[in-house]
Design an enzyme around this catalytic site. Structure first.
Site, short mmCIF file in Angstrom:
data_model
loop_
_atom_site.label_atom_id
_atom_site.label_comp_id
_atom_site.label_asym_id
_atom_site.label_seq_id
_atom_site.Cartn_x
_atom_site.Cartn_y
_atom_site.Cartn_z
N LYS A 35 2.11 -1.01 18.69
CA LYS A 35 1.24 -2.18 18.89
C LYS A 35 1.98 -3.51 18.85
N GLU A 36 3.17 -3.51 18.25
CA GLU A 36 3.94 -4.76 18.17
C GLU A 36 4.81 -4.92 19.42
N GLY A 145 2.86 3.95 9.33
CA GLY A 145 3.55 3.18 8.29
C GLY A 145 2.66 2.53 7.25
N GLY A 181 5.99 -9.08 -9.24
CA GLY A 181 6.52 -7.74 -9.00
C GLY A 181 8.04 -7.76 -9.00
N ALA A 182 8.65 -7.09 -9.97
CA ALA A 182 10.12 -7.03 -10.05
C ALA A 182 10.62 -5.66 -9.62
N ILE A 185 11.69 -4.94 -3.64
CA ILE A 185 11.63 -6.15 -2.82
C ILE A 185 11.85 -7.39 -3.69
N GLY A 186 11.23 -7.41 -4.85
CA GLY A 186 11.38 -8.56 -5.75
C GLY A 186 12.83 -8.85 -6.07
N ASP A 313 5.57 6.42 5.76
CA ASP A 313 4.88 5.63 4.73
C ASP A 313 3.37 5.90 4.68
N HIS A 445 42.67 7.90 -4.66
CA HIS A 445 42.98 6.84 -5.62
C HIS A 445 43.66 5.68 -4.91
P1 FAD Z 1 6.79 1.54 9.70
O1 FAD Z 1 8.21 1.16 9.73
O2 FAD Z 1 5.84 0.67 8.96
O3 FAD Z 1 6.34 1.63 11.24
C1 FAD Z 1 5.03 1.85 11.61
C2 FAD Z 1 4.84 1.30 13.02
O4 FAD Z 1 3.57 1.73 13.49
C3 FAD Z 1 4.83 -0.23 13.06
O5 FAD Z 1 5.70 -0.67 14.06
C4 FAD Z 1 3.38 -0.57 13.43
O6 FAD Z 1 3.27 -1.73 14.22
C5 FAD Z 1 2.97 0.66 14.21
N1 FAD Z 1 1.52 0.93 14.25
C6 FAD Z 1 0.66 1.01 13.20
N2 FAD Z 1 -0.57 1.35 13.63
C7 FAD Z 1 -0.47 1.50 14.99
C8 FAD Z 1 -1.39 1.88 15.99
N3 FAD Z 1 -2.65 2.22 15.71
N4 FAD Z 1 -0.96 1.90 17.28
C9 FAD Z 1 0.32 1.57 17.59
N5 FAD Z 1 1.24 1.24 16.67
C10 FAD Z 1 0.85 1.22 15.38
N6 FAD Z 1 13.49 1.32 3.18
C11 FAD Z 1 14.72 1.83 3.05
O7 FAD Z 1 14.89 3.05 3.11
N7 FAD Z 1 15.81 1.02 2.86
C12 FAD Z 1 15.69 -0.32 2.77
O8 FAD Z 1 16.69 -1.02 2.60
C13 FAD Z 1 14.39 -0.89 2.88
N8 FAD Z 1 14.23 -2.22 2.80
C14 FAD Z 1 12.98 -2.76 2.95
C15 FAD Z 1 12.84 -4.13 2.82
C16 FAD Z 1 11.59 -4.71 2.95
C17 FAD Z 1 11.45 -6.21 2.82
C18 FAD Z 1 10.46 -3.89 3.25
C19 FAD Z 1 9.11 -4.50 3.45
C20 FAD Z 1 10.60 -2.51 3.36
C21 FAD Z 1 11.85 -1.93 3.19
N9 FAD Z 1 12.05 -0.55 3.27
C22 FAD Z 1 13.30 -0.02 3.11
C23 FAD Z 1 10.92 0.37 3.49
C24 FAD Z 1 10.87 0.81 4.98
O9 FAD Z 1 10.76 -0.33 5.80
C25 FAD Z 1 9.71 1.75 5.23
O10 FAD Z 1 9.74 2.82 4.30
C26 FAD Z 1 9.79 2.32 6.64
O11 FAD Z 1 9.74 1.29 7.59
C27 FAD Z 1 8.64 3.29 6.90
O12 FAD Z 1 8.77 3.80 8.19
P2 FAD Z 1 7.49 4.30 9.01
O13 FAD Z 1 8.02 4.70 10.34
O14 FAD Z 1 6.72 5.28 8.22
O15 FAD Z 1 6.54 3.01 9.16
P1 NAD Z 2 7.79 -1.55 -5.74
O1 NAD Z 2 6.82 -0.47 -5.99
O2 NAD Z 2 9.22 -1.24 -5.66
O3 NAD Z 2 7.65 -2.67 -6.85
C1 NAD Z 2 6.44 -3.29 -7.14
C2 NAD Z 2 6.52 -3.85 -8.54
O4 NAD Z 2 5.36 -4.64 -8.76
C3 NAD Z 2 6.52 -2.78 -9.62
O5 NAD Z 2 7.57 -3.03 -10.52
C4 NAD Z 2 5.16 -2.91 -10.29
O6 NAD Z 2 5.18 -2.60 -11.67
C5 NAD Z 2 4.85 -4.38 -10.06
N1 NAD Z 2 3.44 -4.70 -10.01
C6 NAD Z 2 2.43 -4.01 -9.43
N2 NAD Z 2 1.26 -4.66 -9.57
C7 NAD Z 2 1.54 -5.81 -10.26
C8 NAD Z 2 0.76 -6.92 -10.71
N3 NAD Z 2 -0.54 -6.97 -10.47
N4 NAD Z 2 1.38 -7.90 -11.38
C9 NAD Z 2 2.73 -7.86 -11.64
N5 NAD Z 2 3.51 -6.84 -11.22
C10 NAD Z 2 2.93 -5.83 -10.54
O7 NAD Z 2 7.25 -2.26 -4.39
P2 NAD Z 2 7.92 -3.40 -3.52
O8 NAD Z 2 9.07 -3.99 -4.21
O9 NAD Z 2 6.79 -4.26 -3.05
O10 NAD Z 2 8.44 -2.55 -2.29
C11 NAD Z 2 7.51 -1.84 -1.45
C12 NAD Z 2 8.12 -0.60 -0.89
O11 NAD Z 2 9.15 -0.91 0.02
C13 NAD Z 2 8.69 0.28 -1.98
O12 NAD Z 2 8.06 1.53 -1.90
C14 NAD Z 2 10.14 0.42 -1.66
O13 NAD Z 2 10.58 1.72 -1.74
C15 NAD Z 2 10.27 -0.09 -0.23
N6 NAD Z 2 11.51 -0.90 -0.18
C16 NAD Z 2 12.70 -0.24 -0.28
C17 NAD Z 2 13.87 -0.95 -0.30
C18 NAD Z 2 15.17 -0.22 -0.40
O14 NAD Z 2 15.18 0.98 -0.20
N7 NAD Z 2 16.26 -0.88 -0.72
C19 NAD Z 2 13.86 -2.33 -0.24
C20 NAD Z 2 12.64 -2.97 -0.18
C21 NAD Z 2 11.47 -2.23 -0.14
#
Ligand code: FAD
Ligand code: NAD
Length: 467
Positions: A35-36, A145, A181-182, A185-186, A313, A445
């Site tokens: 969709k994007e 996702g 949230g720490a 992402i935090g 996801d 090493h």
């Molecule tokens: P998504 O990547 O969310 O993709 C879903 C897609 O479906 C989207 O493009 C959406 O537009 C599309 N879609 C939804 N509904 C429809 C529909 N009805 N029709 C058409 N298209 C649709 N994970 C890691 O492993 N390592 C990281 O370093 C990491 N860093 C992250 C940092 C941030 C800031 C965030 C927010 C997330 C991070 N993640 C990381 C998590 C990771 O992005 C997700 O776990 C991953 O993208 C999930 O993949 P997915 O394909 O399930 O869904």
């Molecule tokens: P997270 O689950 O990692 O952390 C959320 C934090 O918010 C937790 O520590 C939780 O205790 C806290 N929290 C929840 N409700 C709260 C409230 N009401 N007040 C205060 N604290 C609260 O989620 P995220 O950091 O938002 O990341 C989302 C998802 O994206 C995660 O599942 C993560 O795996 C994925 N992600 C992965 C990476 C990576 O792999 N490096 C990087 C970014 C995001």
């Protein structure tokens, strides 16, 4: 007449696009609906890739300010060009998402741009503005996702109260970023802005940073981040926020029941993500989501409708790109009649702070809860020659192994290049290696990976050499 496919994947994130490629490789006539405007989903557009681009750039800036001198490099008048930093990040995202278009083309996968929705289990509509295209298919894979979880007392306004999508697209460095949230992402995005000069205050429900990982990692990470201007309110519950033209005040209740107010110019809400199924028309095929919005599936990724599968996801499990991709590939293999398999215990988790945090397998807390007897070997990077040579001696590697069999049960590390080093541990765990197996292997090493060997020797029989 509508187009007919063997497999239509809905969603082109790392789950969906990898599934489509694997399906095409296995001979399926495949289409993918997105969709994007760009492919790659959350990970490539707003998640993994942009956040890592900013983490790397901001770490370079921080190093230039704090470490170059120690290495004997004098640089004067270091200036931040935030606009250029963001422009580079945008280029990286652009190139990466275009790469997915190329891969779709190369694998002869039809890309349908628009919102995909079920008419019935074999018929999908692709809605793009006023245009509606219909496709029929043997199998469907839902890979839609997740999206940012909102916090009702602190509603998003996209400016003062933001989610991670906006946080990787700011036009200036905030003076004071309050992060609710720490978790992953935090701490990642908090590190980016703290390195660039922002004060960062965390408000976290639990009792430490990255609280779902092994407790020792969060404790050490907090110490490692002490040179940034960071403040913490743990065990604190956010109750509301007041937004004005130039700032936002977060109101919370601490563990003693006292009111805490924190004023910043931006508040990032990072309390997790929730599955995304809006507009998908699941009701038209009789699939109901669970109480957390996830699509229930069986061991073969099948929903309650046998030809409709779901991965990534939008289903249960860690919300990680590599988990989504692997599920997508395995699911396509199962559709093709192969015996797909995924070991969830060996899915690693990485946090891209500096030092990096990485883990695979059980945490100490989980092993204690299971009542499982384990041995522990821990090796600090300050005892590593390579780490000292690189001026990167903060952190440790911890190996946990079964007391009786010595099988590795978990590996947890914080330190330089932990994100890459964790792969040794997951290969070992996948092959059910013992700690002694790693301890007996010759590691190059001087490398950071010698710390993994030393920690493994420590778990085997307190045999680490350099401590
Ligand atoms: P998504 O990547 O969310 O993709 C879903 C897609 O479906 C989207 O493009 C959406 O537009 C599309 N879609 C939804 N509904 C429809 C529909 N009805 N029709 C058409 N298209 C649709 N994970 C890691 O492993 N390592 C990281 O370093 C990491 N860093 C992250 C940092 C941030 C800031 C965030 C927010 C997330 C991070 N993640 C990381 C998590 C990771 O992005 C997700 O776990 C991953 O993208 C999930 O993949 P997915 O394909 O399930 O869904
Ligand atoms: P997270 O689950 O990692 O952390 C959320 C934090 O918010 C937790 O520590 C939780 O205790 C806290 N929290 C929840 N409700 C709260 C409230 N009401 N007040 C205060 N604290 C609260 O989620 P995220 O950091 O938002 O990341 C989302 C998802 O994206 C995660 O599942 C993560 O795996 C994925 N992600 C992965 C990476 C990576 O792999 N490096 C990087 C970014 C995001």
């Amino acid at each position: 007449m509508s187009d007919t496919f063997d497999l239509v994947v809905i969603g082109a994130g790392p789950g969906g696009y990898v599934a489509a490629i694997r399906g095409a490789q296995l001979g399926m006539k495949t289409a993918i609906i997105e969709k994007e405007p760009t492919l790659g989903g959350t990970c490539l557009n707003w998640g993994c890739i942009p956040s890592k681009a900013l983490l790397d750039s901001s770490e370079h800036y921080h190093m230039a300010n704090t470490k170059f001198q120690t290495h004997g490099i004098d640089v004067k008048d270091i200036k931040l060009n935030f606009k250029q930093m963001m422009a580079r990040k945008n280029d990286v995202v652009d190139n990466t998402t275009k790469g997915i278009e190329f891969l779709m083309d190369k694998n002869k996968i039809k890309v349908l741009k628009g919102l995909g929705r079920f008419k019935d289990a074999n018929t999908l509509e692709v809605v793009n503005g006023k245009k509606v295209e219909t496709v029929t298919t043997k199998n469907v894979m839902i890979a839609t996702g997740s999206e940012v979880t909102p916090l009702p007392p602190v509603p998003f306004d996209g400016k003062r109260v933001i989610g991670s999508n906006e946080a990787v697209n700011l036009d200036k460095v905030p003076k004071h970023m309050v992060i609710i949230g720490a978790g992953v992402i935090g701490v990642e995005l908090g590190s980016v802005y703290a390195r660039l000069g922002a004060k960062v205050t965390f408000v976290e429900f639990m009792d430490g940073l990255i609280p779902t990982m092994d407790k020792e990692l969060g404790k050490h990470l907090k110490r490692a981040l002490k040179h940034y201007d960071m403040d913490y309110h743990f065990k604190t519950k956010v109750t509301g926020a007041k937004v004005s033209k130039n700032d936002v005040t977060v109101i919370a209740e601490n563990k003693k029941g006292e009111e805490v107010t924190i004023k910043g110019d931006v508040c990032l809400v990072a309390i997790g993500r929730r599955p995304y199924t809006e507009g998908l028309g699941l009701e038209n095929i009789g699939v109901a989501v669970d109480d957390r919005g996830r699509i229930p599936i069986n061991d073969h990724f099948q929903t309650s409708v046998p030809n409709v599968y779901a991965i990534g996801d939008v289903v249960a499990g860690p919300m990680l790109a590599h988990k989504a991709s692997e599920e997508g590939a395995v699911c396509a293999e199962i559709m093709a009649g192969q015996k797909g398999h995924l070991n969830y215990l060996t899915i690693p988790g990485v946090v891209y702070t500096w030092p990096e945090v990485a883990a695979v397998g059980y945490t100490e807390e989980q092993l204690k809860e299971q009542g499982r007897a384990y041995k522990k070997g821990s090796f600090p990077f300050k005892a590593s020659g390579r780490a000292r040579a690189s001026e990167e001696s903060d952190g440790f590697v911890k190996v946990l192994s079964d007391t009786e069999t010595d099988e590795i049960l978990g590996v947890h590390m914080i330190g330089p290049r932990a994100a890459d080093m964790i792969s040794e541990a997951l290969v070992a765990m996948e092959y059910r290696a013992s700690a002694e197996d790693i301890g007996m292997m010759v590691h190059p090493h001087p490398t950071f990976s010698e710390a993994v060997k030393e920690a493994a020797l420590g778990a085997t029989a307190d045999r680490a050499i350099h401590i």
